[in-house]
Design an enzyme around this catalytic site. Structure first.
Site, PDB file in Angstrom:
ATOM      1  N   ARG A  24       0.827  -1.215   0.000  1.00  0.00           N
ATOM      2  CA  ARG A  24       0.000   0.000   0.000  1.00  0.00           C
ATOM      3  C   ARG A  24       0.864   1.268   0.000  1.00  0.00           C
ATOM      4  O   ARG A  24       0.512   2.255   0.650  1.00  0.00           O
ATOM      5  CB  ARG A  24      -0.960   0.028   1.196  1.00  0.00           C
ATOM      6  N   ARG A  28      -3.934   6.570   0.396  1.00  0.00           N
ATOM      7  CA  ARG A  28      -4.508   7.785   1.000  1.00  0.00           C
ATOM      8  C   ARG A  28      -3.589   8.541   1.935  1.00  0.00           C
ATOM      9  O   ARG A  28      -3.859   9.693   2.257  1.00  0.00           O
ATOM     10  CB  ARG A  28      -5.783   7.401   1.759  1.00  0.00           C
ATOM     11  N   ARG A  37      -6.926  10.901  -6.991  1.00  0.00           N
ATOM     12  CA  ARG A  37      -8.164  10.145  -6.833  1.00  0.00           C
ATOM     13  C   ARG A  37      -9.389  11.029  -6.992  1.00  0.00           C
ATOM     14  O   ARG A  37     -10.372  10.633  -7.632  1.00  0.00           O
ATOM     15  CB  ARG A  37      -8.191   9.473  -5.471  1.00  0.00           C
ATOM     16  N   ASP A  74      -6.705  -3.344  -7.758  1.00  0.00           N
ATOM     17  CA  ASP A  74      -7.252  -3.941  -6.540  1.00  0.00           C
ATOM     18  C   ASP A  74      -7.549  -5.421  -6.766  1.00  0.00           C
ATOM     19  O   ASP A  74      -7.852  -5.831  -7.888  1.00  0.00           O
ATOM     20  CB  ASP A  74      -8.525  -3.223  -6.088  1.00  0.00           C
ATOM     21  N   TYR A 150     -14.595 -12.149  -0.010  1.00  0.00           N
ATOM     22  CA  TYR A 150     -15.406 -10.978  -0.407  1.00  0.00           C
ATOM     23  C   TYR A 150     -16.560 -11.388  -1.316  1.00  0.00           C
ATOM     24  O   TYR A 150     -17.668 -10.841  -1.229  1.00  0.00           O
ATOM     25  CB  TYR A 150     -14.524  -9.933  -1.102  1.00  0.00           C
TER      26      TYR A 150
END
Ligand code: CP3
Length: 345
Positions: A24, A28, A37, A74, A150
């Site tokens: 990562r 952010r 973004r 992702d 998921y």
């Protein structure tokens, strides 16, 4: 043969100064990421916009000079490309239209996989041209088990009630889901490699949710199959596995055929990994990302301890899981300087 540090470490060389990158590393915690973004729209728009995805992949490299860049994308793009509905809601994480039983599996279909994922291959192609010559390009995918959590739960989960019920009560039916995801993942990674990825990492973030007796079938075997199929076409491309949180089973994972590197989570004792993992594969890891939030001497001491303990063998410095958004970018600079100036001698 390439003399890039990351590739040398994955060939089993012990380097005086180990290569480093961070899970990562794009994200952010970086103001320039937040800006790009916002320009893209939402997170999925960013993933499918090759020019902007290239830009956010390069942002941490410009700031910190890591030895590797990881493709910006992702793990949940694969179920989406198989036809499952996916959205990322602000503050909520991913939401999918769940697949809960064998009768739901036909929703998934490999026919449109490469059409949907085409922009991701374009991002890889752009990066293989724009990256500095000493930086290795890493492609990635989620491992079938983690992606399936998921797909079946329909979102992130705390204790996986639905997928565990399916996997435990109907192992043969559940295996059909794992097989579809394994096949899609293999095709996806091969196309990333064809487009220019030099290494691939397979993230099994939720391997920790399974009892040890299920590791072989649901964690190790899919990884072995994906690696074998990649190597049939691309014998020299190293595969890094990251079965997070499996404890002593890392000693078994280290012996999976076709795995050049194993990423260890921050809960592992580096000395244990030096004794039980490093004799078999290159170790990658394992600073707690929360130590980078804390910064200062606690962060630097912990990083030095990892470098001292694992730096005597084939090693890639990394985190034991990804950066969190509240990470101070200055702390990342201090950490990068420490590793870049490290010398085992
Ligand atoms: O820099 C990099 O590491 C490359 C890009 C990357 C992302 N996700 C971008 C991302 C990689 C390698 C991943 C892998 C990923 N995605 C994993 C496995 C690794 C891990 O962190 O455990 C998992 C489980 C996912 C699924 C996922 N993606 C979730 C659960 C979430 C929501 C939670 C969160 O962190 O926001 C995401 C979103 C996501 N993927 C973001 C980024 C930068 C944040 C999106 C944003 O708001 O900008």
């Amino acid at each position: 043969m390439s003399d890039k540090l990351l590739l040398r470490a994955l060939r089993g060389e012990t380097l005086d100064r180990p290569p480093f990158w961070f899970m990562r590393q794009a994200g952010r915690y970086l103001p320039e990421y937040r800006e790009t973004r916002a320009q893209a729209g939402d997170f999925l728009d960013l993933c499918y916009n090759s020019a902007l995805a290239e830009e956010v992949t390069l942002q941490p490299i410009r700031r910190y000079g890591m030895d590797a860049a990881i493709l910006f994308a992702d793990i949940l793009l694969v179920p989406q490309a198989l036809g499952q509905h996916l959205a990322f809601r602000a503050g909520e994480g991913p939401v999918l239209e769940p697949i809960r039983k064998v009768a739901d599996i036909p929703v998934l279909n490999l026919d449109r996989l490469h059409d949907v994922l085409g922009p991701i291959y374009d991002t890889v192609g752009r990066l293989s041209k724009s990256l500095p010559g000493d930086v290795t390009l890493i492609g990635f995918a989620g491992a079938p088990w983690t992606v399936a959590t998921y797909m079946v739960e329909g979102a992130g989960s705390k204790d996986y009630p639905t997928i565990k019920q399916w996997a435990f009560a109907d192992p043969d039916g559940f295996q059909r889901l794992i097989d579809v995801v394994t096949e899609a993942t293999t095709l996806y990674l091969k196309r990333q490699i064809a487009a220019g990825a030099e290494v691939v990492q397979i993230f099994d973030t939720w391997a920790m949710a399974l009892p040890a007796a299920y590791h072989e079938r649901l964690v190790f075997e899919p990884l072995r199959r994906i690696a074998a199929s990649i190597h049939a076409d691309h014998p020299d491309v190293p595969v890094i596995g990251f079965p997070r949180g499996i404890g002593a089973a890392y000693a078994h994972a280290a012996q999976i055929d076709g795995i050049a590197g194993l990423s260890i989570d921050w809960g592992m004792d580096p000395a244990w990994a030096a004794a039980h993992v490093q004799p078999h594969v290159t170790v990658q890891g394992n600073l707690d990302p929360r130590l980078v939030v804390a910064g200062g001497e606690p962060m630097l001491d912990a990083a030095r301890h990892i470098l001292q303990t694992l730096g005597k063998g084939p090693f890639i410095f990394n985190l034991g899981h990804g950066f969190v958004p509240e990470t101070n970018p200055d702390h990342v600079a201090e950490l990068s300087d420490l590793v870049r100036n490290w010398s085992a001698r």
